[in-house]
Design an enzyme around this catalytic site. Structure first.
Site, PDB file in Angstrom:
ATOM      1  N   TYR A 110      30.698 155.446  11.562  1.00 22.67           N
ATOM      2  CA  TYR A 110      30.768 154.452  12.642  1.00 22.67           C
ATOM      3  C   TYR A 110      30.527 153.052  12.073  1.00 22.67           C
ATOM      4  CZ  TYR A 110      29.151 151.669  16.637  1.00 22.67           C
ATOM      5  OH  TYR A 110      28.974 150.669  17.566  1.00 22.67           O
TER       6      TYR A 110
HETATM    7  N1  LIG Z   1      25.751 150.356  23.479  1.00 26.23           N
HETATM    8  C1  LIG Z   1      25.266 149.996  22.284  1.00 26.23           C
HETATM    9  O1  LIG Z   1      24.084 150.167  22.003  1.00 26.23           O
HETATM   10  C2  LIG Z   1      26.157 149.344  21.272  1.00 26.23           C
HETATM   11  C3  LIG Z   1      25.552 148.817  20.124  1.00 26.23           C
HETATM   12  C4  LIG Z   1      26.363 148.201  19.175  1.00 26.23           C
HETATM   13  C5  LIG Z   1      27.719 148.090  19.369  1.00 26.23           C
HETATM   14  N2  LIG Z   1      28.282 148.629  20.488  1.00 26.23           N
HETATM   15  C6  LIG Z   1      29.726 148.471  20.664  1.00 26.23           C
HETATM   16  O2  LIG Z   1      29.958 147.847  21.924  1.00 26.23           O
HETATM   17  C7  LIG Z   1      31.171 148.319  22.494  1.00 26.23           C
HETATM   18  C8  LIG Z   1      30.910 148.872  23.884  1.00 26.23           C
HETATM   19  O3  LIG Z   1      29.971 149.940  23.762  1.00 26.23           O
HETATM   20  P1  LIG Z   1      29.484 150.793  25.003  1.00 26.23           P
HETATM   21  O4  LIG Z   1      28.071 151.137  24.748  1.00 26.23           O
HETATM   22  O5  LIG Z   1      29.882 150.142  26.250  1.00 26.23           O
HETATM   23  O6  LIG Z   1      30.337 152.122  24.757  1.00 26.23           O
HETATM   24  P2  LIG Z   1      31.226 152.974  25.773  1.00 26.23           P
HETATM   25  O7  LIG Z   1      31.625 154.195  25.034  1.00 26.23           O
HETATM   26  O8  LIG Z   1      30.504 153.152  27.056  1.00 26.23           O
HETATM   27  O9  LIG Z   1      32.484 152.032  26.017  1.00 26.23           O
HETATM   28  C9  LIG Z   1      33.640 152.035  25.206  1.00 26.23           C
HETATM   29  C10 LIG Z   1      34.839 152.299  26.109  1.00 26.23           C
HETATM   30  O10 LIG Z   1      36.010 152.213  25.308  1.00 26.23           O
HETATM   31  C11 LIG Z   1      36.921 153.208  25.721  1.00 26.23           C
HETATM   32  N3  LIG Z   1      37.797 153.513  24.586  1.00 26.23           N
HETATM   33  C12 LIG Z   1      37.449 154.116  23.420  1.00 26.23           C
HETATM   34  N4  LIG Z   1      38.520 154.230  22.625  1.00 26.23           N
HETATM   35  C13 LIG Z   1      39.566 153.669  23.293  1.00 26.23           C
HETATM   36  C14 LIG Z   1      40.941 153.495  22.997  1.00 26.23           C
HETATM   37  N5  LIG Z   1      41.471 153.953  21.852  1.00 26.23           N
HETATM   38  N6  LIG Z   1      41.718 152.879  23.900  1.00 26.23           N
HETATM   39  C15 LIG Z   1      41.210 152.445  25.089  1.00 26.23           C
HETATM   40  N7  LIG Z   1      39.916 152.603  25.429  1.00 26.23           N
HETATM   41  C16 LIG Z   1      39.114 153.212  24.533  1.00 26.23           C
HETATM   42  C17 LIG Z   1      36.058 154.380  26.147  1.00 26.23           C
HETATM   43  O11 LIG Z   1      36.695 155.238  27.072  1.00 26.23           O
HETATM   44  C18 LIG Z   1      34.834 153.695  26.734  1.00 26.23           C
HETATM   45  O12 LIG Z   1      34.916 153.611  28.140  1.00 26.23           O
HETATM   46  C19 LIG Z   1      31.718 149.339  21.501  1.00 26.23           C
HETATM   47  O13 LIG Z   1      32.619 148.667  20.657  1.00 26.23           O
HETATM   48  C20 LIG Z   1      30.491 149.775  20.716  1.00 26.23           C
HETATM   49  O14 LIG Z   1      30.826 150.242  19.436  1.00 26.23           O
HETATM   50  C21 LIG Z   1      27.538 149.246  21.443  1.00 26.23           C
HETATM   51  O1  LIG Z   2      22.948 149.131  17.618  1.00 27.61           O
HETATM   52  C1  LIG Z   2      23.900 149.775  17.186  1.00 27.61           C
HETATM   53  O2  LIG Z   2      24.688 149.305  16.394  1.00 27.61           O
HETATM   54  C2  LIG Z   2      24.047 151.210  17.589  1.00 27.61           C
HETATM   55  O3  LIG Z   2      23.241 151.393  18.760  1.00 27.61           O
HETATM   56  C3  LIG Z   2      23.232 152.698  19.228  1.00 27.61           C
HETATM   57  O4  LIG Z   2      22.856 153.624  18.193  1.00 27.61           O
HETATM   58  P1  LIG Z   2      21.346 154.073  18.001  1.00 27.61           P
HETATM   59  O5  LIG Z   2      20.464 152.938  17.671  1.00 27.61           O
HETATM   60  O6  LIG Z   2      21.383 155.221  17.055  1.00 27.61           O
HETATM   61  O7  LIG Z   2      20.962 154.534  19.481  1.00 27.61           O
HETATM   62  P2  LIG Z   2      20.549 155.943  20.053  1.00 27.61           P
HETATM   63  O8  LIG Z   2      21.597 156.930  19.772  1.00 27.61           O
HETATM   64  O9  LIG Z   2      20.149 155.728  21.455  1.00 27.61           O
HETATM   65  O10 LIG Z   2      19.248 156.304  19.203  1.00 27.61           O
HETATM   66  C4  LIG Z   2      18.065 155.499  19.292  1.00 27.61           C
HETATM   67  C5  LIG Z   2      16.984 156.085  18.408  1.00 27.61           C
HETATM   68  O11 LIG Z   2      16.616 157.383  18.886  1.00 27.61           O
HETATM   69  C6  LIG Z   2      16.652 158.313  17.823  1.00 27.61           C
HETATM   70  N1  LIG Z   2      17.031 159.628  18.368  1.00 27.61           N
HETATM   71  C7  LIG Z   2      18.253 159.805  18.909  1.00 27.61           C
HETATM   72  C8  LIG Z   2      18.622 161.006  19.463  1.00 27.61           C
HETATM   73  C9  LIG Z   2      17.702 162.067  19.443  1.00 27.61           C
HETATM   74  O12 LIG Z   2      17.959 163.184  19.909  1.00 27.61           O
HETATM   75  N2  LIG Z   2      16.471 161.857  18.881  1.00 27.61           N
HETATM   76  C10 LIG Z   2      16.103 160.667  18.349  1.00 27.61           C
HETATM   77  O13 LIG Z   2      14.985 160.522  17.855  1.00 27.61           O
HETATM   78  C11 LIG Z   2      17.659 157.775  16.840  1.00 27.61           C
HETATM   79  O14 LIG Z   2      17.385 158.267  15.549  1.00 27.61           O
HETATM   80  C12 LIG Z   2      17.410 156.283  16.963  1.00 27.61           C
HETATM   81  O15 LIG Z   2      16.355 155.932  16.113  1.00 27.61           O
HETATM   82  C13 LIG Z   2      24.620 153.036  19.743  1.00 27.61           C
HETATM   83  O16 LIG Z   2      24.643 154.396  20.165  1.00 27.61           O
HETATM   84  C14 LIG Z   2      25.652 152.900  18.687  1.00 27.61           C
HETATM   85  O17 LIG Z   2      26.916 152.914  19.349  1.00 27.61           O
HETATM   86  C15 LIG Z   2      25.491 151.704  17.799  1.00 27.61           C
HETATM   87  O18 LIG Z   2      26.355 150.719  18.127  1.00 27.61           O
END
Ligand SMILES: NC(=O)c1ccc[n+]([C@@H]2O[C@H](COP(=O)([O-])OP(=O)(O)OC[C@H]3O[C@@H](n4cnc5c(N)ncnc54)[C@H](O)[C@@H]3O)[C@@H](O)[C@H]2O)c1
Ligand SMILES: O=C(O)[C@H]1O[C@H](OP(=O)(O)OP(=O)(O)OC[C@H]2O[C@@H](n3ccc(=O)[nH]c3=O)[C@H](O)[C@@H]2O)[C@H](O)[C@@H](O)[C@H]1O
Length: 393
Positions: A209
């Protein structure tokens, strides 16, 4: 803007450039038809509600609009009067009914959401042919760190191939939109210097990722350099809140605590606690909106660069890392229930031991200023969760 959009002629994309291995299906044809019907019957149909309100000069395409962050950003932009259209492929990485419920919320507020894939260039070209988007907020991706062990190709499909398809359509669009997109804190990988700053190296990704997000940042540099696309990359740090993602720890822990299932808490080397710079959704939305408002237009047109274009990267974190053990005890406290916890050594699954954002650049350039601590944010999440799933709990 509104009248020029309304009078823009319907144009079906002439070229058919599909990403390798991507098979368009009947659904894409139906979506194009739905889009065209909405345009032809502009006055009555749903697309009309997507137009910018008077006083706004922004028309934004939000990819991943039915996702967690996409829904919140789309609502914020629509509510202040911008024109907003969403795109999402509604994949089943997690419960699609939650995505459908977010879509219903968006459509109730006048955001038209297209069911389509980033890799479908024909659909994207049709859409850009109809609507002169000023901005693209690109949030669609295969998210989640650990799922890459199970399905690596879904990351290539959305975060590599889908991204390139979108970029190709953006450079050909007239006008070329400014692009704001989601990178990730995971690009800092195994770095040990804290807090993580945008100028730090990002060449030790711990997961596929992270590697695809890092690749995305490099692609963005190239498209900015060659075509003059204005690009802002946002490194989000573990975002949480209402309408969140069921695959993330705060969400799955809540679900499992309520249903008396055991939760697994990962521990770092020497039994140390893992920590995350958990960031509340409203703070992230504020950073996204400010990025959009400070984005300069792209400088290219017709696929040609006319001058240097803006290229920015910002951390959007909270700046206060909290341990996963503390996340669990806060949830126990809010749910009034003790979790059945099992502690295990963090498996080799792509996780990193800690994250910690330096947000001084975002503060200086975007006025970004996160205000929600983990306890307050989780309280709002739990309240939403209990209400949303009240039939099941
Ligand atoms: N939530 C977090 O903690 C977090 C942290 C860091 C980065 N991000 C990034 O932020 C963005 C949004 O994350 P989120 O948490 O809302 O995730 P999410 O999975 O809820 O939203 C992503 C959406 O994109 C859609 N999607 C995926 N592949 C697609 C494709 N090929 N075509 C069209 N739609 C597609 C999915 O159906 C989904 O609804 C993502 O790029 C994710 O990598 C999220
Ligand atoms: O900031 C990001 O760039 C990422 O943020 C998020 O990833 P993470 O920080 O890994 O969040 P998350 O899965 O909630 O795990 C949180 C903590 O719980 C721990 N964890 C998790 C699962 C479990 O069963 N047990 C556990 O200890 C685990 O080890 C971790 O320490 C987004 O999912 C990702 O899309 C990405 O963008």
């Amino acid at each position: 803007m509104s009248s020029s959009v309304a009078s823009s002629s319907l144009k079906t994309a002439s070229s058919l450039h599909l990403a390798p291995g991507f098979e368009p299906d009947r659904k894409a044809d139906q979506e194009i038809e739905r889009l065209c019907i909405s345009m032809e019957q502009w006055e009555e149909r749903a697309l009309k509600s997507c137009l910018p309100a008077q006083g706004s000069d922004k028309f934004i395409l939000i990819t991943g609009a039915a996702g967690f962050i996409g829904t919140h950003v789309a609502l914020a932009l629509k509510r202040r009067g911008d024109g907003v259209v969403g795109l999402d492929n509604f994949n089943d990485y997690y419960d699609p009914s939650l995505k459908a419920a977010r879509r219903a919320l968006l459509e109730k507020e006048g955001v038209f959401v297209i069911d389509g894939d980033l890799n479908d260039a024909r659909l994207l070209e049709t859409l850009f042919g109809i609507i002169p988007f000023t901005h693209v907020m690109h949030l669609a991706a295969q998210a989640g760190v650990r799922y890459a062990l199970e399905n690596p190709h879904s990351y290539v499909h959305s975060n590599i191939s889908g991204l390139i398809t979108l970029l190709q359509v953006c450079v050909k669009a007239n006008p070329q939109p400014a692009l704001i997109w989601a990178s990730s804190s995971s690009v800092y990988g195994l770095n040990t210097k804290v807090p993580f700053s945008e100028s730090d190296r990002t060449d030790s990704p711990a997961s596929l990722y992270a590697a695809t997000k890092k690749a995305g940042e490099e692609f963005m540099h190239t498209y900015n350099h060659i075509y003059g696309l204005s690009i802002t990359g946002l490194r989000f740090f573990t975002v949480y809140g209402p309408w969140g993602r069921p695959d993330m720890a705060y969400f799955s822990f809540t679900r499992d605590i309520l249903s008396n299932k055991q939760i697994t808490v990962f521990k770092g080397p020497d039994n140390t606690d893992l920590a995350r710079d958990f960031t509340y959704i409203d703070d992230v939305v504020q950073g996204c909106v400010a990025s959009l408002d400070t984005a300069q237009p792209s400088t290219g047109s017709g696929g040609k660069k006319r001058g240097p274009a803006q290229l920015r990267t910002f951390n959007l974190g909270n700046t206060t890392p909290v341990t996963v053990s503390c996340l669990v005890s806060t949830l126990e406290n809010l749910l009034g229930k003790e979790a059945n916890k099992k502690y295990i050594q963090m498996p080799q699954n792509g996780d990193v031991p800690f994250t910690h954002a330096d947000v001084s650049l975002a503060k200086a350039e975007l006025g970004y200023s996160p205000t929600t601590d983990l306890h307050s944010g989780l309280k709002r999440f739990v309240s939403w969760y209990l209400n949303y799933y009240k039939k099941e709990t």
